[in-house]
Structures are given as C-alpha cells and as structure tokens.
Design an enzyme around this catalytic site. Structure first.
Site, short mmCIF file in Angstrom:
data_model
loop_
_atom_site.label_atom_id
_atom_site.label_comp_id
_atom_site.label_asym_id
_atom_site.label_seq_id
_atom_site.Cartn_x
_atom_site.Cartn_y
_atom_site.Cartn_z
N GLU A 1 -5.19 1.95 2.43
CA GLU A 1 -5.16 0.77 3.30
C GLU A 1 -5.37 1.17 4.75
OE1 GLU A 1 -2.95 -2.41 5.75
OE2 GLU A 1 -2.80 -0.22 5.68
N HIS B 1 0.82 -1.21 0.00
CA HIS B 1 0.00 0.00 0.00
C HIS B 1 0.86 1.27 0.00
CE1 HIS B 1 0.18 1.15 4.37
NE2 HIS B 1 0.26 -0.15 4.58
N HIS C 1 3.39 3.82 12.70
CA HIS C 1 2.31 4.81 12.72
C HIS C 1 2.67 6.04 13.54
CE1 HIS C 1 -1.32 2.19 11.29
NE2 HIS C 1 -0.21 1.96 10.59
#
Length: 343
Positions: free
Chosen positions: A198, A60, A309
């Site tokens: 995604e 992704h 993240h």
C-alpha cells in the site's frame, strides 16, 4: 500481545512475509477459506448466514522502511527509502538489516565537519549510510546484499494516558482490528483482505478487489494525527483521544456520503466518540477498491497516529478500541439491511 507482535515484525512493502505468517496463524481457525494471491495479499473469507451485500474489509500489512542499494568499500551501506519517510528522522536511528537480521545504525557526516549551510537543512538519504559494524566491503557482503531491506528497530511500549508507541502502527492497527473481526461470529459473510505494498502506490488492493467484486469496501488504517504545537487547527487532520476518524475525501477517493452517514449515525446512537478527518492529503487502499471492475462504495475508519511513517508512532488505545467497536456495530447494521445507497 498481538499488536506488539504485529508492530515489531518486519514488513516493509514487498517484504511482508513475517506479518503475513502471524496473521494467517491467528485467523486460520476462524475463517472458511484463506488464499494468498500471486502478489502476497491474504484474502480470507468468513461465511455467514447472509451473503449480500458483499463486504470487503481491508488493512495493509506493509510499512515504510529502507532498501540497501550499494555497499561501499568501507563496508558502509547506502540505501533508498521505501514509501514516504520524513528524512529528518533518519539520522542515528537503529535498524535491522537484511535477511540475517543484522543490527545497524543510520549514520552521517559528523556534525562538527558539516558546513554551516548543511546545518540549515535536513540531510538527504543520499548523504546517509547504515553502519553494521564491519570495516570492509567483503565483510559486509557476507552479511547483506543490495536489494535486501532494513527496518526500524523499535519496541512496542505502553506509556502515558493509555497510549502506545511503536513502529508501523500504520497499518498494523488495522490488521489487528480486522483479525479481531474475523474471530467474531457474524451473520454477514465477510472478505477480510490484508493487502501488500500500500505504501508504494496501493498495489495490492486493486487485484484483490477485482477478484472479490465487493459491493462495499471498508478500509481500516492508522492515519495522520497532527495535534501538536505549530499546526493550525484546520491542518490538524485528527486529534489523539477524540475517537476513530472517518474520511470525507482524500487524493484518491471521495467517500460515499450515505455510507459515511450510516457510520456516523451508529457512532452517535451508541455514544462512540468519532471525528472527521479534516485534511484531504494522502490516500489509502480505497483508491483502488472503489475502481475495481464494476466499482464499490467505500468508507475508511482510521485510528489517529502521531509521528506516522517514522520509527515511532503514537496512538491512543481508547481510539483503537472505539474504532473496533464502531466497525463491529457497522457490520451488524449492514447485515440487517441498514445501508441504502442513493445517488
């Protein structure tokens, strides 16, 4: 360096244009067909001598980030999170805002003015704002509009024992590996798919797989690495430097046992370090690929990334290299008829 360009490019979910352009420029001379579908996926086809089984490899393009929701009279920008972000890491981080790429910094009420109860909890993103250095709403509106994105400003840096720190290693590592695969001559025909969105619900993979109808889907990704103090061993999904991670199960997929065994056998035979991803939280594009049309068997090969993240993730270049080596050998085995799915 390609991975540096990929990670430093802006590609928040729904806004993958910069990343898409880099990828297309890299692969256009090595594949037989490139299509960008209606939602922005890149679907590249590299024709080989063998067309079956039909293999789709996915990575992704998007990353987590922020979206501007409101401009205050003071010129400060309110925002929401796009994708799963640990809000504790947001305060004081530099960002690039909007289509004009304005520099900004995420701010909050000064520590000295916070109540003691506020010290004990992470500030919610609703309590934060982005400061772009203007003093009025009119000035801010000349530079940015609600609905535009803000991405973390984070430089690709090599450090330590063959490590790299950068933003968006999830999943620019997968994109880089897939680009390298498409540049390599293979006997087996390959669909290389670079998916969108995604991070907000596996949006791109489903339509792409529906059109391709793969027999086998392989997902390349950066995955959680939690080999840090305070985390019990059974909760450490992966460990840095222990090789690519192979998934058994996550919240969207129980991965095909025969396909997983084949990958593990190849790793053992070729002395490639590997590890099983020990936790089942999270999901990836496999969750949509294996459901498309008549269905497909799937596997995931991941590069462990600490602090995923966040504005800065960390990976081992050795894990990256071994993931690419393992995938190459897997494709070679598949084209020789090495996979036999049994239920």
């Amino acid at each position: 360096m390609l991975l540096k360009r990929l990670t430093e490019a802006r590609g928040i979910s729904g806004n993958e244009k910069e990343v898409r352009e880099i990828i297309i420029n890299e692969i256009k001379d090595y594949v037989d067909d490139i299509k960008v579908d209606k939602i922005g996926n890149i679907i590249a086809y590299k024709k080989g001598e063998v067309d079956t089984p039909k293999l789709m490899i996915a990575a992704h393009m998007d990353e987590v980030g922020l979206m501007i929701t409101r401009i205050e009279d003071s010129g400060l920008l309110r925002f929401t999170c796009v994708g799963g972000i640990d809000q504790r890491v947001l305060v004081s981080k530099p960002v690039i805002v909007g289509n004009k790429k304005i520099n900004g910094v995420i701010g909050a009420k000064p520590f000295h003015l916070q109540k003691r109860t506020e010290w004990k909890k992470a500030l919610d993103y609703k309590e934060l704002y982005i400061d772009i250095g203007v003093s009025s709403k009119d000035e801010a509106e000349k530079l940015v509009k609600p609905g535009e994105y803000a991405s973390f400003l984070s430089e690709y840096v090599k450090f330590g024992d063959n490590l790299v720190k950068a933003k968006s290693l999830d999943d620019r590592v997968g994109c880089n590996i897939l680009i390298d695969i498409l540049k390599t001559k293979k006997k087996l025909s390959i669909y290389g798919v670079f998916t969108v969105m995604e991070e907000i619900g596996l949006v791109g993979a489903g339509p792409a797989a529906y059109g391709i109808e793969p027999d086998i889907g392989v997902v390349l990704e950066g995955t959680t690495c939690s080999d840090v103090p305070g985390i019990e061993g059974h909760l450490q999904a992966t460990e840095l430097g222990k090789g690519p991670a192979i998934s058994v199960m996550d919240r969207t997929t129980i991965f095909n046992k025969d396909l997983r065994k084949l990958i593990i056998d190849i790793a053992k035979k070729n002395n490639i370090p590997y590890q099983l991803r020990k936790t089942t939280f999270g999901g990836n594009d496999s969750g949509k690929i294996h459901l498309a049309k008549g269905g497909a068997v799937t596997a995931t090969i991941s590069v462990p990334c600490r602090y995923i993240h966040s504005p800065i993730s960390v990976m081992s270049k050795d894990d990256y290299a071994n993931a690419e080596k393992l995938l190459n050998l897997f494709i070679d085995d598949i084209e020789k008829g090495g996979f036999n799915n049994e239920f």
